[in-house]
Design a protein around this motif. Structure first.
Motif, PDB file in Angstrom:
ATOM      1  N   GLU A 125      34.221  44.481  32.641  1.00 57.90           N
ATOM      2  CA  GLU A 125      33.873  45.692  34.508  1.00 57.90           C
ATOM      3  C   GLU A 125      33.499  44.979  35.337  1.00 57.90           C
ATOM      4  OE1 GLU A 125      31.117  48.576  32.124  1.00 57.90           O
ATOM      5  OE2 GLU A 125      32.814  49.230  30.977  1.00 57.90           O
ATOM      6  N   LEU A 126      32.578  44.555  35.276  1.00 62.14           N
ATOM      7  CA  LEU A 126      32.334  43.245  36.825  1.00 62.14           C
ATOM      8  C   LEU A 126      33.852  42.970  37.607  1.00 62.14           C
ATOM      9  CD1 LEU A 126      29.176  42.115  35.880  1.00 62.14           C
ATOM     10  CD2 LEU A 126      29.508  43.172  37.587  1.00 62.14           C
ATOM     11  N   THR A 127      34.915  42.333  36.738  1.00 67.68           N
ATOM     12  CA  THR A 127      35.775  42.032  37.064  1.00 67.68           C
ATOM     13  C   THR A 127      37.373  43.199  37.749  1.00 67.68           C
ATOM     14  OG1 THR A 127      36.232  40.151  35.833  1.00 67.68           O
ATOM     15  CG2 THR A 127      38.661  40.610  37.060  1.00 67.68           C
ATOM     16  N   LEU A 128      36.936  44.266  37.141  1.00 63.30           N
ATOM     17  CA  LEU A 128      37.501  45.355  37.747  1.00 63.30           C
ATOM     18  C   LEU A 128      37.317  45.834  38.772  1.00 63.30           C
ATOM     19  CD1 LEU A 128      38.151  47.248  33.794  1.00 63.30           C
ATOM     20  CD2 LEU A 128      39.831  46.086  35.734  1.00 63.30           C
ATOM     21  N   ALA A 129      35.365  45.971  38.299  1.00 59.66           N
ATOM     22  CA  ALA A 129      34.708  46.511  40.026  1.00 59.66           C
ATOM     23  C   ALA A 129      35.576  45.167  41.324  1.00 59.66           C
ATOM     24  CB  ALA A 129      33.295  46.288  40.155  1.00 59.66           C
ATOM     25  N   ILE A 155      34.791  31.967  39.425  1.00 59.44           N
ATOM     26  CA  ILE A 155      34.451  31.071  38.239  1.00 59.44           C
ATOM     27  C   ILE A 155      33.562  32.182  36.973  1.00 59.44           C
ATOM     28  CG2 ILE A 155      32.697  29.010  38.085  1.00 59.44           C
ATOM     29  CD1 ILE A 155      33.500  28.505  41.022  1.00 59.44           C
ATOM     30  N   TYR A 156      33.885  32.027  35.825  1.00 60.30           N
ATOM     31  CA  TYR A 156      33.054  32.802  34.767  1.00 60.30           C
ATOM     32  C   TYR A 156      32.585  30.933  33.900  1.00 60.30           C
ATOM     33  CZ  TYR A 156      36.456  36.598  36.032  1.00 60.30           C
ATOM     34  OH  TYR A 156      36.998  37.763  36.456  1.00 60.30           O
ATOM     35  N   MET A 157      31.214  31.283  33.808  1.00 58.36           N
ATOM     36  CA  MET A 157      30.354  30.567  32.788  1.00 58.36           C
ATOM     37  C   MET A 157      30.867  31.142  31.897  1.00 58.36           C
ATOM     38  SD  MET A 157      28.688  27.955  34.588  1.00 58.36           S
ATOM     39  CE  MET A 157      28.284  28.411  32.457  1.00 58.36           C
ATOM     40  N   ALA A 158      31.787  30.071  30.736  1.00 66.47           N
ATOM     41  CA  ALA A 158      32.251  30.649  29.289  1.00 66.47           C
ATOM     42  C   ALA A 158      30.829  29.081  29.058  1.00 66.47           C
ATOM     43  CB  ALA A 158      33.008  30.294  29.157  1.00 66.47           C
ATOM     44  N   PHE A 203      35.413  34.345  24.187  1.00 63.21           N
ATOM     45  CA  PHE A 203      36.151  36.206  24.804  1.00 63.21           C
ATOM     46  C   PHE A 203      36.468  35.445  26.675  1.00 63.21           C
ATOM     47  CE2 PHE A 203      36.382  39.884  27.482  1.00 63.21           C
ATOM     48  CZ  PHE A 203      36.882  40.290  26.903  1.00 63.21           C
ATOM     49  N   VAL A 204      35.547  34.750  26.832  1.00 62.40           N
ATOM     50  CA  VAL A 204      35.672  34.556  28.726  1.00 62.40           C
ATOM     51  C   VAL A 204      36.517  33.693  27.981  1.00 62.40           C
ATOM     52  CG1 VAL A 204      34.724  33.732  30.006  1.00 62.40           C
ATOM     53  CG2 VAL A 204      33.084  35.112  28.796  1.00 62.40           C
ATOM     54  N   VAL A 205      37.183  32.393  28.100  1.00 60.91           N
ATOM     55  CA  VAL A 205      37.968  31.667  27.708  1.00 60.91           C
ATOM     56  C   VAL A 205      39.420  32.803  27.967  1.00 60.91           C
ATOM     57  CG1 VAL A 205      39.203  29.588  27.165  1.00 60.91           C
ATOM     58  CG2 VAL A 205      36.269  29.365  27.350  1.00 60.91           C
ATOM     59  N   SER A 206      39.743  33.499  26.807  1.00 64.55           N
ATOM     60  CA  SER A 206      40.942  33.228  26.719  1.00 64.55           C
ATOM     61  C   SER A 206      41.096  34.949  27.949  1.00 64.55           C
ATOM     62  CB  SER A 206      40.952  34.590  25.405  1.00 64.55           C
ATOM     63  OG  SER A 206      41.954  35.320  25.393  1.00 64.55           O
ATOM     64  N   PHE A 207      40.055  35.514  27.986  1.00 61.02           N
ATOM     65  CA  PHE A 207      40.133  36.590  29.401  1.00 61.02           C
ATOM     66  C   PHE A 207      40.648  35.698  30.760  1.00 61.02           C
ATOM     67  CE2 PHE A 207      38.248  38.960  32.727  1.00 61.02           C
ATOM     68  CZ  PHE A 207      38.940  40.125  32.900  1.00 61.02           C
ATOM     69  N   GLY A 258      44.547  34.804  30.834  1.00 64.50           N
ATOM     70  CA  GLY A 258      45.343  36.045  31.186  1.00 64.50           C
ATOM     71  C   GLY A 258      45.070  36.213  32.578  1.00 64.50           C
ATOM     72  N   LEU A 259      43.850  36.666  33.168  1.00 65.90           N
ATOM     73  CA  LEU A 259      43.893  37.078  34.244  1.00 65.90           C
ATOM     74  C   LEU A 259      43.958  36.222  34.940  1.00 65.90           C
ATOM     75  CD1 LEU A 259      41.963  39.191  35.828  1.00 65.90           C
ATOM     76  CD2 LEU A 259      39.977  37.402  36.448  1.00 65.90           C
ATOM     77  N   ARG A 260      44.360  34.933  35.100  1.00 61.64           N
ATOM     78  CA  ARG A 260      45.222  33.612  36.054  1.00 61.64           C
ATOM     79  C   ARG A 260      46.527  34.093  35.462  1.00 61.64           C
ATOM     80  NH1 ARG A 260      43.440  28.635  36.618  1.00 61.64           N
ATOM     81  NH2 ARG A 260      45.535  27.476  36.159  1.00 61.64           N
ATOM     82  N   GLY A 261      47.385  34.304  34.482  1.00 62.78           N
ATOM     83  CA  GLY A 261      48.330  35.312  34.781  1.00 62.78           C
ATOM     84  C   GLY A 261      48.795  35.772  35.159  1.00 62.78           C
ATOM     85  N   GLU A 262      48.225  37.121  35.156  1.00 62.29           N
ATOM     86  CA  GLU A 262      48.611  38.446  36.542  1.00 62.29           C
ATOM     87  C   GLU A 262      48.620  38.106  37.754  1.00 62.29           C
ATOM     88  OE1 GLU A 262      46.103  41.381  34.670  1.00 62.29           O
ATOM     89  OE2 GLU A 262      46.843  41.225  31.948  1.00 62.29           O
ATOM     90  N   LEU A 263      47.479  37.333  38.387  1.00 62.38           N
ATOM     91  CA  LEU A 263      47.429  37.147  39.229  1.00 62.38           C
ATOM     92  C   LEU A 263      47.303  36.263  39.829  1.00 62.38           C
ATOM     93  CD1 LEU A 263      43.162  38.212  39.417  1.00 62.38           C
ATOM     94  CD2 LEU A 263      45.102  39.606  39.801  1.00 62.38           C
ATOM     95  N   ALA A 264      48.830  35.403  39.270  1.00 58.11           N
ATOM     96  CA  ALA A 264      49.330  34.396  39.837  1.00 58.11           C
ATOM     97  C   ALA A 264      50.101  34.427  41.172  1.00 58.11           C
ATOM     98  CB  ALA A 264      50.118  33.577  38.993  1.00 58.11           C
ATOM     99  N   TYR A 265      50.261  35.628  41.560  1.00 61.14           N
ATOM    100  CA  TYR A 265      51.080  36.080  42.091  1.00 61.14           C
ATOM    101  C   TYR A 265      49.949  36.415  43.957  1.00 61.14           C
ATOM    102  CZ  TYR A 265      49.201  40.569  42.588  1.00 61.14           C
ATOM    103  OH  TYR A 265      48.489  41.894  42.205  1.00 61.14           O
ATOM    104  N   LYS A 266      48.879  36.044  43.398  1.00 58.47           N
ATOM    105  CA  LYS A 266      48.441  35.733  44.702  1.00 58.47           C
ATOM    106  C   LYS A 266      47.408  34.802  45.347  1.00 58.47           C
ATOM    107  CE  LYS A 266      45.780  41.250  45.122  1.00 58.47           C
ATOM    108  NZ  LYS A 266      45.248  40.743  44.548  1.00 58.47           N
ATOM    109  N   ASN A 267      47.640  33.927  44.046  1.00 57.77           N
ATOM    110  CA  ASN A 267      47.860  32.343  43.849  1.00 57.77           C
ATOM    111  C   ASN A 267      45.828  32.447  44.359  1.00 57.77           C
ATOM    112  OD1 ASN A 267      50.185  31.382  45.071  1.00 57.77           O
ATOM    113  ND2 ASN A 267      49.426  32.089  46.928  1.00 57.77           N
ATOM    114  N   MET A 268      45.194  33.595  43.310  1.00 59.82           N
ATOM    115  CA  MET A 268      43.747  33.348  42.918  1.00 59.82           C
ATOM    116  C   MET A 268      43.497  32.128  42.132  1.00 59.82           C
ATOM    117  SD  MET A 268      43.045  35.810  44.008  1.00 59.82           S
ATOM    118  CE  MET A 268      41.356  36.327  43.330  1.00 59.82           C
ATOM    119  N   HIS A 269      42.373  31.534  42.217  1.00 57.79           N
ATOM    120  CA  HIS A 269      41.449  30.421  42.565  1.00 57.79           C
ATOM    121  C   HIS A 269      40.697  30.348  40.949  1.00 57.79           C
ATOM    122  CE1 HIS A 269      42.608  27.052  44.935  1.00 57.79           C
ATOM    123  NE2 HIS A 269      43.424  27.929  45.534  1.00 57.79           N
TER     124      HIS A 269
END
Length: 272
Positions: free
Chosen positions: A116-120, A132-135, A155-159, A162-173
Protein backbone atom coordinates in the motif's frame (compact mmCIF):
# COMPACT_ATOMS: atom_id res chain seq x y z
CA UNK A 1 9.05 19.82 -4.12
CA UNK A 2 11.72 17.08 -4.05
CA UNK A 3 11.52 14.86 -0.99
CA UNK A 4 12.72 11.68 0.68
CA UNK A 5 10.42 9.45 2.75
CA UNK A 6 11.67 7.17 5.52
CA UNK A 7 9.35 4.98 7.56
CA UNK A 8 10.30 3.57 10.94
CA UNK A 9 12.34 6.76 11.33
CA UNK A 10 12.12 7.01 15.11
CA UNK A 11 14.64 4.27 15.91
CA UNK A 12 16.81 1.44 14.66
CA UNK A 13 17.48 1.08 10.97
CA UNK A 14 15.12 3.89 10.00
CA UNK A 15 16.97 6.29 12.27
CA UNK A 16 20.29 5.33 10.68
CA UNK A 17 18.85 5.84 7.20
CA UNK A 18 17.76 9.36 8.16
CA UNK A 19 21.29 10.17 9.37
CA UNK A 20 22.87 8.78 6.22
CA UNK A 21 20.41 10.64 3.99
CA UNK A 22 21.39 13.88 5.71
CA UNK A 23 25.08 13.13 5.21
CA UNK A 24 24.65 12.41 1.50
CA UNK A 25 23.38 15.91 0.62
CA UNK A 26 20.74 14.75 -1.86
CA UNK A 27 19.37 18.28 -2.37
CA UNK A 28 16.02 17.36 -0.86
CA UNK A 29 13.58 20.13 -0.02
CA UNK A 30 12.11 18.03 2.78
CA UNK A 31 12.61 14.70 4.48
CA UNK A 32 9.36 13.08 5.53
CA UNK A 33 9.88 11.00 8.66
CA UNK A 34 7.18 8.43 9.45
CA UNK A 35 6.72 6.46 12.67
CA UNK A 36 4.22 6.09 15.49
CA UNK A 37 6.23 7.97 18.13
CA UNK A 38 5.74 11.67 17.41
CA UNK A 39 8.03 12.90 20.18
CA UNK A 40 10.99 11.02 18.70
CA UNK A 41 10.29 12.27 15.20
CA UNK A 42 10.21 15.89 16.39
CA UNK A 43 13.79 15.54 17.64
CA UNK A 44 15.03 15.46 14.03
CA UNK A 45 14.11 19.09 13.40
CA UNK A 46 15.65 20.21 16.69
CA UNK A 47 18.93 18.50 15.92
CA UNK A 48 19.19 19.52 12.25
CA UNK A 49 17.78 23.00 11.93
CA UNK A 50 19.06 23.52 8.37
CA UNK A 51 17.07 20.57 7.00
CA UNK A 52 13.28 20.72 6.75
CA UNK A 53 11.51 17.68 8.16
CA UNK A 54 7.85 16.84 7.83
CA UNK A 55 6.82 14.85 10.90
CA UNK A 56 4.18 12.23 10.19
CA UNK A 57 3.24 10.24 13.32
CA UNK A 58 1.52 7.41 11.47
CA UNK A 59 0.99 3.69 11.99
CA UNK A 60 1.65 2.03 8.62
CA UNK A 61 -0.32 -0.99 9.81
CA UNK A 62 -3.49 1.12 9.55
CA UNK A 63 -5.04 1.74 6.15
CA UNK A 64 -6.36 5.16 7.14
CA UNK A 65 -2.85 6.33 8.02
CA UNK A 66 -1.48 5.23 4.64
CA UNK A 67 -4.38 7.05 2.94
CA UNK A 68 -3.41 10.16 4.93
CA UNK A 69 0.16 9.90 3.65
CA UNK A 70 -1.10 9.51 0.09
CA UNK A 71 -3.20 12.67 0.44
CA UNK A 72 -0.19 14.56 1.81
CA UNK A 73 1.85 13.49 -1.23
CA UNK A 74 -0.89 14.47 -3.64
CA UNK A 75 -1.52 17.84 -1.99
CA UNK A 76 2.20 18.68 -1.91
CA UNK A 77 2.70 17.69 -5.58
CA UNK A 78 5.72 15.86 -4.21
CA UNK A 79 8.52 14.46 -6.32
CA UNK A 80 9.97 11.51 -4.40
CA UNK A 81 13.69 10.92 -4.93
CA UNK A 82 14.10 8.42 -2.09
CA UNK A 83 11.71 6.01 -0.40
CA UNK A 84 13.00 3.85 2.47
CA UNK A 85 10.59 1.48 4.17
CA UNK A 86 11.97 0.33 7.53
CA UNK A 87 8.78 -0.01 9.56
CA UNK A 88 8.26 -3.59 10.66
CA UNK A 89 8.48 -5.98 13.59
CA UNK A 90 8.65 -9.63 14.51
CA UNK A 91 7.75 -11.80 17.48
CA UNK A 92 9.73 -14.94 18.24
CA UNK A 93 7.86 -17.99 19.40
CA UNK A 94 5.89 -20.93 18.10
CA UNK A 95 2.77 -20.03 16.10
CA UNK A 96 0.54 -21.49 18.81
CA UNK A 97 2.21 -19.25 21.42
CA UNK A 98 1.55 -15.94 19.66
CA UNK A 99 -1.90 -14.37 19.69
CA UNK A 100 -3.83 -14.25 16.39
CA UNK A 101 -4.02 -10.46 16.72
CA UNK A 102 -0.23 -10.09 16.92
CA UNK A 103 0.31 -12.43 13.99
CA UNK A 104 -2.20 -10.51 11.88
CA UNK A 105 -0.46 -7.27 12.86
CA UNK A 106 2.87 -8.68 11.66
CA UNK A 107 1.32 -9.46 8.29
CA UNK A 108 -0.28 -6.00 8.09
CA UNK A 109 2.89 -4.10 8.94
CA UNK A 110 5.45 -6.32 7.22
CA UNK A 111 3.48 -7.20 4.08
CA UNK A 112 0.34 -5.17 3.43
CA UNK A 113 1.98 -1.84 4.25
CA UNK A 114 4.78 -2.61 1.79
CA UNK A 115 2.26 -2.88 -1.03
CA UNK A 116 0.00 0.00 0.00
CA UNK A 117 2.84 2.42 0.70
CA UNK A 118 4.44 1.53 -2.63
CA UNK A 119 1.16 2.25 -4.42
CA UNK A 120 0.91 5.59 -2.63
CA UNK A 121 4.47 6.61 -3.45
CA UNK A 122 4.93 5.27 -7.01
CA UNK A 123 2.96 8.00 -8.83
CA UNK A 124 5.35 10.53 -7.27
CA UNK A 125 8.64 8.66 -7.76
CA UNK A 126 11.08 10.43 -10.05
CA UNK A 127 12.76 8.55 -12.87
CA UNK A 128 15.89 6.74 -11.60
CA UNK A 129 14.53 7.22 -8.09
CA UNK A 130 15.66 5.06 -5.20
CA UNK A 131 13.55 2.61 -3.19
CA UNK A 132 14.95 0.61 -0.27
CA UNK A 133 12.96 -2.01 1.62
CA UNK A 134 14.03 -3.62 4.90
CA UNK A 135 13.71 -7.38 4.61
CA UNK A 136 15.82 -9.94 6.49
CA UNK A 137 18.02 -12.97 6.01
CA UNK A 138 15.03 -14.80 7.50
CA UNK A 139 13.52 -14.43 4.03
CA UNK A 140 15.86 -17.10 2.65
CA UNK A 141 14.68 -19.96 4.85
CA UNK A 142 11.51 -20.85 6.82
CA UNK A 143 12.22 -20.50 10.53
CA UNK A 144 10.38 -22.58 13.15
CA UNK A 145 9.89 -20.32 16.13
CA UNK A 146 9.84 -17.27 13.85
CA UNK A 147 7.50 -18.59 11.17
CA UNK A 148 5.25 -15.61 10.44
CA UNK A 149 8.10 -13.10 10.49
CA UNK A 150 10.27 -15.19 8.14
CA UNK A 151 7.34 -15.66 5.76
CA UNK A 152 6.58 -11.93 5.79
CA UNK A 153 10.16 -11.08 4.84
CA UNK A 154 10.14 -13.67 2.06
CA UNK A 155 7.14 -11.74 0.77
CA UNK A 156 9.14 -8.50 0.79
CA UNK A 157 12.03 -10.02 -1.19
CA UNK A 158 9.66 -11.51 -3.76
CA UNK A 159 7.77 -8.23 -4.06
CA UNK A 160 10.98 -6.25 -4.58
CA UNK A 161 12.14 -8.63 -7.30
CA UNK A 162 8.85 -8.30 -9.13
CA UNK A 163 8.80 -4.52 -8.72
CA UNK A 164 12.30 -4.23 -10.18
CA UNK A 165 11.12 -6.02 -13.29
CA UNK A 166 8.04 -3.86 -13.67
CA UNK A 167 9.94 -0.58 -13.21
CA UNK A 168 13.07 -1.44 -15.20
CA UNK A 169 12.01 0.98 -17.94
CA UNK A 170 12.36 3.84 -15.43
CA UNK A 171 15.87 2.77 -14.36
CA UNK A 172 14.73 2.65 -10.75
CA UNK A 173 17.16 1.60 -8.01
CA UNK A 174 15.19 -0.89 -5.88
CA UNK A 175 16.85 -2.99 -3.18
CA UNK A 176 15.75 -5.39 -0.45
CA UNK A 177 18.05 -5.24 2.58
CA UNK A 178 18.56 -8.68 4.14
CA UNK A 179 20.73 -8.56 7.26
CA UNK A 180 20.88 -11.10 10.03
CA UNK A 181 20.35 -9.98 13.62
CA UNK A 182 21.10 -6.25 14.09
CA UNK A 183 21.71 -4.36 17.34
CA UNK A 184 18.48 -2.34 17.50
CA UNK A 185 15.32 -2.12 19.59
CA UNK A 186 13.80 -4.80 17.36
CA UNK A 187 14.52 -7.57 19.85
CA UNK A 188 12.88 -5.70 22.74
CA UNK A 189 9.58 -6.92 21.32
CA UNK A 190 10.77 -9.84 19.21
CA UNK A 191 12.23 -11.77 22.14
CA UNK A 192 9.50 -11.08 24.68
CA UNK A 193 8.29 -14.71 24.55
CA UNK A 194 11.57 -16.45 23.80
CA UNK A 195 15.28 -15.97 24.43
CA UNK A 196 17.40 -14.88 21.50
CA UNK A 197 19.31 -17.93 20.17
CA UNK A 198 23.05 -17.91 20.76
CA UNK A 199 23.86 -18.16 17.06
CA UNK A 200 21.96 -14.90 16.42
CA UNK A 201 23.92 -13.14 19.15
CA UNK A 202 27.18 -14.31 17.58
CA UNK A 203 26.44 -12.60 14.25
CA UNK A 204 24.78 -9.46 15.64
CA UNK A 205 25.57 -6.56 13.28
CA UNK A 206 26.10 -2.83 13.73
CA UNK A 207 23.08 -1.00 12.21
CA UNK A 208 25.28 1.81 10.87
CA UNK A 209 27.36 -0.65 8.85
CA UNK A 210 24.27 -2.46 7.55
CA UNK A 211 22.72 0.82 6.40
CA UNK A 212 25.95 2.05 4.82
CA UNK A 213 26.24 -1.14 2.77
CA UNK A 214 22.57 -1.00 1.83
CA UNK A 215 23.04 2.55 0.55
CA UNK A 216 26.01 1.52 -1.61
CA UNK A 217 24.24 -1.56 -2.93
CA UNK A 218 21.19 0.49 -3.85
CA UNK A 219 23.32 3.05 -5.70
CA UNK A 220 24.93 0.16 -7.58
CA UNK A 221 21.50 -1.12 -8.57
CA UNK A 222 21.75 -4.38 -6.66
CA UNK A 223 18.64 -6.42 -5.98
CA UNK A 224 19.72 -7.58 -2.51
CA UNK A 225 21.96 -6.10 0.15
CA UNK A 226 23.38 -8.75 2.47
CA UNK A 227 25.74 -7.54 5.17
CA UNK A 228 28.52 -9.73 6.56
CA UNK A 229 30.35 -12.83 5.35
CA UNK A 230 28.34 -15.12 7.64
CA UNK A 231 25.03 -13.93 6.17
CA UNK A 232 26.31 -14.17 2.61
CA UNK A 233 27.39 -17.75 3.33
CA UNK A 234 23.98 -18.47 4.85
CA UNK A 235 22.22 -17.08 1.78
CA UNK A 236 24.35 -19.23 -0.51
CA UNK A 237 23.79 -22.35 1.61
CA UNK A 238 20.03 -21.73 1.65
CA UNK A 239 20.11 -21.67 -2.16
CA UNK A 240 22.24 -24.78 -2.64
CA UNK A 241 21.23 -27.12 0.18
CA UNK A 242 17.83 -28.71 0.81
CA UNK A 243 15.82 -26.69 3.29
CA UNK A 244 14.96 -29.94 5.08
CA UNK A 245 18.52 -30.09 6.43
CA UNK A 246 18.21 -26.68 8.06
CA UNK A 247 14.65 -27.25 9.20
CA UNK A 248 15.52 -30.49 11.00
CA UNK A 249 18.04 -28.61 13.13
CA UNK A 250 15.88 -25.52 13.64
CA UNK A 251 12.77 -27.51 14.49
CA UNK A 252 14.74 -29.52 17.03
CA UNK A 253 16.01 -26.36 18.66
CA UNK A 254 12.48 -24.96 18.82
CA UNK A 255 10.77 -28.05 20.20
CA UNK A 256 8.73 -27.47 23.38
CA UNK A 257 10.67 -28.14 26.55
CA UNK A 258 8.05 -30.66 27.67
CA UNK A 259 8.73 -32.83 24.62
CA UNK A 260 12.49 -32.62 25.09
CA UNK A 261 12.18 -33.71 28.70
CA UNK A 262 9.56 -36.45 28.38
CA UNK A 263 10.50 -37.88 25.00
CA UNK A 264 7.33 -36.82 23.18
CA UNK A 265 3.59 -36.80 23.73
CA UNK A 266 3.20 -40.40 22.52
CA UNK A 267 5.62 -41.76 25.10
CA UNK A 268 8.21 -42.74 22.50
CA UNK A 269 11.74 -41.44 22.59
CA UNK A 270 12.21 -38.39 20.41
CA UNK A 271 15.63 -37.10 19.44
CA UNK A 272 16.06 -33.33 19.38
Amino acid sequence: MRIGIITGASSGMGKEFVKLTLAQQMNLDEIWVVARRKERLELWQRRYEKQVFRVLPLDVGKKEDILFLKKELDDALAQVALFVHCAGFGIMGRVEEISPEEQAEMVDVNCRSVVELTLAVLPHMEREGRMIYMASSAAFLPQPGFSVYAASKAFVVSFVRGLRGELAYKNMHITAVCPGAVKTEFFNRAAKNKHLPAYKKMVMADPKKVVKKAWKDNLAGRELSIYGSSMRLFCLAAKLLPHSLFLHFLASEDAPASLKETGGSDGKTQKF
